[in-house]
Design a protein around this motif. Structure first.
Motif, PDB file in Angstrom:
ATOM      1  N   TRP A 158      -8.301   6.099   0.345  1.00  0.00           N
ATOM      2  CA  TRP A 158      -9.224   4.969   0.430  1.00  0.00           C
ATOM      3  C   TRP A 158      -9.944   4.886   1.781  1.00  0.00           C
ATOM      4  O   TRP A 158     -10.884   4.128   1.937  1.00  0.00           O
ATOM      5  CB  TRP A 158      -8.492   3.658   0.148  1.00  0.00           C
ATOM      6  CG  TRP A 158      -7.287   3.426   1.005  1.00  0.00           C
ATOM      7  CD1 TRP A 158      -7.271   3.042   2.328  1.00  0.00           C
ATOM      8  CD2 TRP A 158      -5.924   3.545   0.610  1.00  0.00           C
ATOM      9  NE1 TRP A 158      -5.988   2.910   2.773  1.00  0.00           N
ATOM     10  CE2 TRP A 158      -5.126   3.217   1.740  1.00  0.00           C
ATOM     11  CE3 TRP A 158      -5.283   3.894  -0.587  1.00  0.00           C
ATOM     12  CZ2 TRP A 158      -3.734   3.232   1.707  1.00  0.00           C
ATOM     13  CZ3 TRP A 158      -3.899   3.911  -0.609  1.00  0.00           C
ATOM     14  CH2 TRP A 158      -3.134   3.584   0.514  1.00  0.00           C
ATOM     15  N   ASP A 159      -9.509   5.665   2.751  1.00  0.00           N
ATOM     16  CA  ASP A 159     -10.175   5.674   4.051  1.00  0.00           C
ATOM     17  C   ASP A 159     -11.378   6.620   4.081  1.00  0.00           C
ATOM     18  O   ASP A 159     -12.070   6.719   5.098  1.00  0.00           O
ATOM     19  CB  ASP A 159      -9.195   6.083   5.150  1.00  0.00           C
ATOM     20  CG  ASP A 159      -8.125   5.023   5.387  1.00  0.00           C
ATOM     21  OD1 ASP A 159      -8.428   3.830   5.185  1.00  0.00           O
ATOM     22  OD2 ASP A 159      -6.994   5.384   5.757  1.00  0.00           O
TER      23      ASP A 159
ATOM     24  N   ASP B  81     -11.803   5.746  -8.068  1.00  0.00           N
ATOM     25  CA  ASP B  81     -10.988   4.551  -7.859  1.00  0.00           C
ATOM     26  C   ASP B  81     -10.927   3.779  -9.172  1.00  0.00           C
ATOM     27  O   ASP B  81     -11.965   3.455  -9.753  1.00  0.00           O
ATOM     28  CB  ASP B  81     -11.586   3.639  -6.789  1.00  0.00           C
ATOM     29  CG  ASP B  81     -11.699   4.309  -5.427  1.00  0.00           C
ATOM     30  OD1 ASP B  81     -11.174   5.424  -5.269  1.00  0.00           O
ATOM     31  OD2 ASP B  81     -12.309   3.699  -4.531  1.00  0.00           O
TER      32      ASP B  81
ATOM     33  N   TYR C 109      -6.161   5.389  -6.546  1.00  0.00           N
ATOM     34  CA  TYR C 109      -7.154   6.251  -5.906  1.00  0.00           C
ATOM     35  C   TYR C 109      -6.801   7.708  -6.189  1.00  0.00           C
ATOM     36  O   TYR C 109      -5.691   8.149  -5.898  1.00  0.00           O
ATOM     37  CB  TYR C 109      -7.170   6.016  -4.399  1.00  0.00           C
ATOM     38  CG  TYR C 109      -7.410   4.584  -4.003  1.00  0.00           C
ATOM     39  CD1 TYR C 109      -8.680   4.132  -3.662  1.00  0.00           C
ATOM     40  CD2 TYR C 109      -6.354   3.664  -3.966  1.00  0.00           C
ATOM     41  CE1 TYR C 109      -8.902   2.805  -3.298  1.00  0.00           C
ATOM     42  CE2 TYR C 109      -6.566   2.343  -3.608  1.00  0.00           C
ATOM     43  CZ  TYR C 109      -7.835   1.916  -3.271  1.00  0.00           C
ATOM     44  OH  TYR C 109      -8.044   0.597  -2.915  1.00  0.00           O
TER      45      TYR C 109
ATOM     46  N   LYS D 259       0.843  -1.190   0.000  1.00  0.00           N
ATOM     47  CA  LYS D 259       0.000   0.000   0.000  1.00  0.00           C
ATOM     48  C   LYS D 259       0.884   1.247   0.000  1.00  0.00           C
ATOM     49  O   LYS D 259       1.784   1.367   0.827  1.00  0.00           O
ATOM     50  CB  LYS D 259      -0.897   0.035   1.244  1.00  0.00           C
ATOM     51  CG  LYS D 259      -1.883  -1.101   1.361  1.00  0.00           C
ATOM     52  CD  LYS D 259      -2.703  -0.952   2.631  1.00  0.00           C
ATOM     53  CE  LYS D 259      -3.704  -2.100   2.795  1.00  0.00           C
ATOM     54  NZ  LYS D 259      -4.513  -1.946   4.043  1.00  0.00           N
TER      55      LYS D 259
ATOM     56  N   ARG E 279     -13.818  11.801  -5.901  1.00  0.00           N
ATOM     57  CA  ARG E 279     -12.934  10.636  -5.741  1.00  0.00           C
ATOM     58  C   ARG E 279     -13.207   9.637  -6.864  1.00  0.00           C
ATOM     59  O   ARG E 279     -14.357   9.348  -7.205  1.00  0.00           O
ATOM     60  CB  ARG E 279     -13.170   9.972  -4.390  1.00  0.00           C
ATOM     61  CG  ARG E 279     -12.434   8.649  -4.218  1.00  0.00           C
ATOM     62  CD  ARG E 279     -12.697   8.049  -2.856  1.00  0.00           C
ATOM     63  NE  ARG E 279     -12.325   6.645  -2.818  1.00  0.00           N
ATOM     64  CZ  ARG E 279     -12.485   5.847  -1.760  1.00  0.00           C
ATOM     65  NH1 ARG E 279     -13.019   6.345  -0.643  1.00  0.00           N
ATOM     66  NH2 ARG E 279     -12.126   4.576  -1.813  1.00  0.00           N
TER      67      ARG E 279
ATOM     68  N   THR F 191      -4.878  -0.904  -7.721  1.00  0.00           N
ATOM     69  CA  THR F 191      -5.968   0.051  -7.574  1.00  0.00           C
ATOM     70  C   THR F 191      -5.376   1.434  -7.353  1.00  0.00           C
ATOM     71  O   THR F 191      -4.551   1.619  -6.459  1.00  0.00           O
ATOM     72  CB  THR F 191      -6.893  -0.305  -6.400  1.00  0.00           C
ATOM     73  OG1 THR F 191      -7.362  -1.650  -6.548  1.00  0.00           O
ATOM     74  CG2 THR F 191      -8.096   0.642  -6.370  1.00  0.00           C
TER      75      THR F 191
END
Length: 233
Positions: free
Chosen positions: A224-225, A188, A161, A41, A186, A159
């Protein structure tokens, strides 16, 4: 005539050997790069201190296959060519789980304007594919704002973001502070790296635009949070 033919042949051999040496440099640099285990990540905190063990990447070997510029605005619409004193280094590599190819991460930019590419190459160092996975810009207070982040899974799914401003007028990093408000969306995007090292887009999820503060893209906050609501297809 024979002399000219001989000279042509010798020049061809020379340039071919030079190209082979450059491709060999790519292979060697990959071999010197620290290995990172999958999954991985690209979290905010780590992005700010990377690259921790970077090695100059001989990008000119691949000619114009990489966009050698960095972004200076949140919408990724204004780019600046990388100067000779800019950085282009590889600092991370992975072992693919689905094929025989090289894969790593290039850090490209200058000072606090950083763009990262995930790159793939053959085992001999020949270019296969690349994907922009991270963009970091510096605000007018010197705080880094990470507008694009990424993850890569053990099954070679990537992925990306991104938070993209809805404004049609470019918003430069240097014109904002952590307290600046910005309406953005946003997005993704998921990609699959196949067994040959090619990167293919497989899915995109867009979310309801909302107001953010630049502070939301700094420190240890990851895109992503967020609690954004996905748009109904």
């Amino acid at each position: 005539m024979r002399k000219k033919i001989l000279i042509t042949i010798l020049l061809s051999i020379f340039f071919l050997s030079q190209a082979e040496a450059q491709i060999g440099d790519i292979k060697r640099v990959f071999g010197m790069t620290p290995l990172t285990q999958l999954p991985y990540k690209g979290v905010m905190g780590e992005t700010l201190i990377e690259p921790y063990a970077s090695i100059y990447f001989p990008y000119k070997t691949w000619g114009n296959k990489l966009d050698m510029s960095y972004w200076i605005d949140y919408g990724l619409t204004i780019s600046v060519p990388l100067a000779e004193d800019g950085d282009c280094s590889i600092f991370r590599r992975f072992v693919p789980s689905n094929g025989q190819y090289l894969i790593g991460v290039i850090d490209l930019g200058i000072m606090d304007y950083i763009r990262k590419y995930l790159i793939t190459a053959t085992l001999d160092g020949e270019f296969i594919d690349c994907l922009e996975v991270s963009v970091l810009g510096s605000t007018n207070t010197g705080v880094g704002a990470l507008i694009k982040q990424w993850k890569i899974d053990a099954d070679m799914v990537v992925t990306v973001y991104q938070v993209k401003p809805t404004s049609t007028t470019p918003i430069r990093f240097e014109d904002t502070s952590p307290q600046t408000k910005m309406n953005a969306q946003r997005i993704d995007t998921r990609y699959q790296i196949d067994e040959t090292g090619h990167i293919k887009k497989i899915k995109e999820i867009k979310y309801q635009p909302q107001d953010y503060m630049v502070l939301d893209f700094t420190e240890n906050r990851n895109i992503w949070d967020g609690k954004e609501q996905p748009l109904v297809p």
